[in-house]
Motif scaffolding. Sequence first.
Motif, mmCIF file in Angstrom:
data_model
loop_
_atom_site.group_PDB
_atom_site.id
_atom_site.type_symbol
_atom_site.label_atom_id
_atom_site.label_comp_id
_atom_site.label_asym_id
_atom_site.label_seq_id
_atom_site.Cartn_x
_atom_site.Cartn_y
_atom_site.Cartn_z
ATOM 1 N N PHE B 16 0.838 -1.207 0.000
ATOM 2 C CA PHE B 16 0.000 0.000 0.000
ATOM 3 C C PHE B 16 0.867 1.249 0.000
ATOM 4 O O PHE B 16 0.648 2.189 -0.776
ATOM 5 C CB PHE B 16 -0.895 -0.025 1.241
ATOM 6 C CG PHE B 16 -1.894 1.088 1.297
ATOM 7 C CD1 PHE B 16 -2.819 1.267 0.284
ATOM 8 C CD2 PHE B 16 -1.911 1.976 2.370
ATOM 9 C CE1 PHE B 16 -3.741 2.290 0.329
ATOM 10 C CE2 PHE B 16 -2.827 3.000 2.420
ATOM 11 C CZ PHE B 16 -3.742 3.151 1.399
ATOM 12 N N PHE B 17 1.912 1.238 0.835
ATOM 13 C CA PHE B 17 2.832 2.373 0.914
ATOM 14 C C PHE B 17 3.518 2.609 -0.426
ATOM 15 O O PHE B 17 3.571 3.731 -0.939
ATOM 16 C CB PHE B 17 3.868 2.110 2.012
ATOM 17 C CG PHE B 17 5.068 2.991 1.951
ATOM 18 C CD1 PHE B 17 4.962 4.349 2.236
ATOM 19 C CD2 PHE B 17 6.311 2.481 1.606
ATOM 20 C CE1 PHE B 17 6.070 5.165 2.179
ATOM 21 C CE2 PHE B 17 7.416 3.295 1.545
ATOM 22 C CZ PHE B 17 7.300 4.646 1.830
ATOM 23 N N LEU B 20 1.232 4.137 -3.027
ATOM 24 C CA LEU B 20 1.025 5.576 -2.835
ATOM 25 C C LEU B 20 2.265 6.362 -3.257
ATOM 26 O O LEU B 20 2.155 7.418 -3.882
ATOM 27 C CB LEU B 20 0.673 5.881 -1.381
ATOM 28 C CG LEU B 20 -0.711 5.441 -0.922
ATOM 29 C CD1 LEU B 20 -0.941 5.826 0.516
ATOM 30 C CD2 LEU B 20 -1.803 6.037 -1.782
ATOM 31 N N GLN B 21 3.456 5.834 -2.948
ATOM 32 C CA GLN B 21 4.689 6.513 -3.360
ATOM 33 C C GLN B 21 4.769 6.596 -4.871
ATOM 34 O O GLN B 21 5.125 7.624 -5.434
ATOM 35 C CB GLN B 21 5.917 5.752 -2.837
ATOM 36 C CG GLN B 21 6.267 6.024 -1.392
ATOM 37 C CD GLN B 21 6.789 7.426 -1.159
ATOM 38 O OE1 GLN B 21 7.498 7.975 -1.970
ATOM 39 N NE2 GLN B 21 6.407 8.022 -0.053
ATOM 40 N N ILE B 23 2.314 6.520 -7.001
ATOM 41 C CA ILE B 23 1.323 7.494 -7.488
ATOM 42 C C ILE B 23 1.868 8.909 -7.328
ATOM 43 O O ILE B 23 1.843 9.719 -8.256
ATOM 44 C CB ILE B 23 -0.020 7.350 -6.717
ATOM 45 C CG1 ILE B 23 -0.674 6.010 -7.035
ATOM 46 C CG2 ILE B 23 -0.972 8.480 -7.071
ATOM 47 C CD1 ILE B 23 -1.871 5.694 -6.173
ATOM 48 N N ALA B 24 2.407 9.187 -6.126
ATOM 49 C CA ALA B 24 2.912 10.538 -5.856
ATOM 50 C C ALA B 24 4.036 10.891 -6.812
ATOM 51 O O ALA B 24 4.044 11.970 -7.416
ATOM 52 C CB ALA B 24 3.386 10.624 -4.411
#
Lengths: 176, 280
Positions: B16-17, B20-21, B23-24
């Motif tokens: 999950f982390f 998100l990284q 995506i960012a």
Amino acid sequence: MGELPKNIFRFISFILVQVFILNKIPPLHQFVTPYLYFLFILWLPFKVSRPALTFIGFIFGLSLDYFTKTPGLHAAACCLVAYIRPFVINILISKEDSGYNYTSPAPSSMGWSQYMVYVFVLSLAHNFWLVFLEWLQLRNFLYLVGKIIATTGVSFLLIMITEGLFFRKQKFKTNI
Amino acid sequence: MRNVFLKIRQYFNLIFFLTLQVIACYILFHYNRYHEAVFMGVGGEITGFINERYNNVESYFSLKKTNTELMEENTRLKNLLKQNFDIPDTTFLAVTDTIRIDSVEQHRKYQYYSAKVINNSVTSQNNYVTINRGYAQGIEKDMSVISPTGIVGTVVNVSKNMATIMSLLHSQSRVSASLKKTGETGSVEWEGNNPQEITFKNIPKSVIVQKGDTVVTSLYSTFPPGYPVGVVNEIAEQPGSNFYVLKLKPLTNFFNVQYVYVVKNLHKQEQDALEKATNK
């Protein structure tokens, strides 16, 4: 105040303070950018689950990005801080220790020395990732190292001042 | 199959982390001024609204300075008025043109819109300025923006009532400029470190440059030609190159810019179409 409204209030006020006060300060030096906003993540309660914590970090960073028009930059850094926060806490206070009997990390619940290490490690992580992502766009090694050290120092100082100004009393949780 | 799901559950936090990284970082690196519309859309209007509220208060603090600047500009413009010039030769009479169509208007190349700055940054590596005018007030993308004292940047994104400007202090900003004295043309960029210092490149070493020389926008730039950009502050000679690298002090004070003019080039469409047709 309950934990949820308190944190929503903090979310909004940290973003506004960062955007309208700290980002408006004329730069003292090219290395110095004062960052304080990620203290919101540091102050979240212990019991927030890890996926939720990571996600809150991401959303929090992204809201700041909307103001600074740097999509993803602060989101990536905050996401990292939120992800490694449980690891740092686990190292600093063991499960049987009194730390978990309090609601959220604070000097009064963790002890000053542990809390200072906690703040230092996480602000270093935040600023390292932030400056590194910036550096990928404009490469200059001295700038990278200088800015990481300077911003971390300033962040650490600001957080300690905030800690002194807003004393957060931590209630001891009992099972009764 | 069951093992795969188990592994996914076991490493759910990490996955999950990382997602998100990714995506960012994806939106960070695939973002340029052309993708801005997607990201800023609704969010831009909300942050713009908050910025405007804040600016209502903040603008009072620099009122005095803004007034002085506007007064200075008024004086300069008043000095250009026709009635200030006496025509000594009596054979040439100044006659008021009574034709309805303004004969000057047909040749107008630049049109100016005034706007107020509602948000501004100088501390990051890519700085933007937000103004309180959007497409409803005639602002379009790629228009150039100037302040009373110097150039500010280029419009990159327009919403209904607001527009964001890529400031001169932006790593992607390139402005064609020339030395006021001798007319050599080069390019003005920003290194990303010091908001008080911009770089002027591609000036041949055969030109005599002195500290304090003024640099203005060139004839080929998107800005109105001859508008001040900066003053030469430092002259660096690159060994092994025939060009100077000049450090300029920008004439716009980016720390307290309050009112700006958005400049529309009325010939731009025609010029672009012609140049595109020629290149084909």
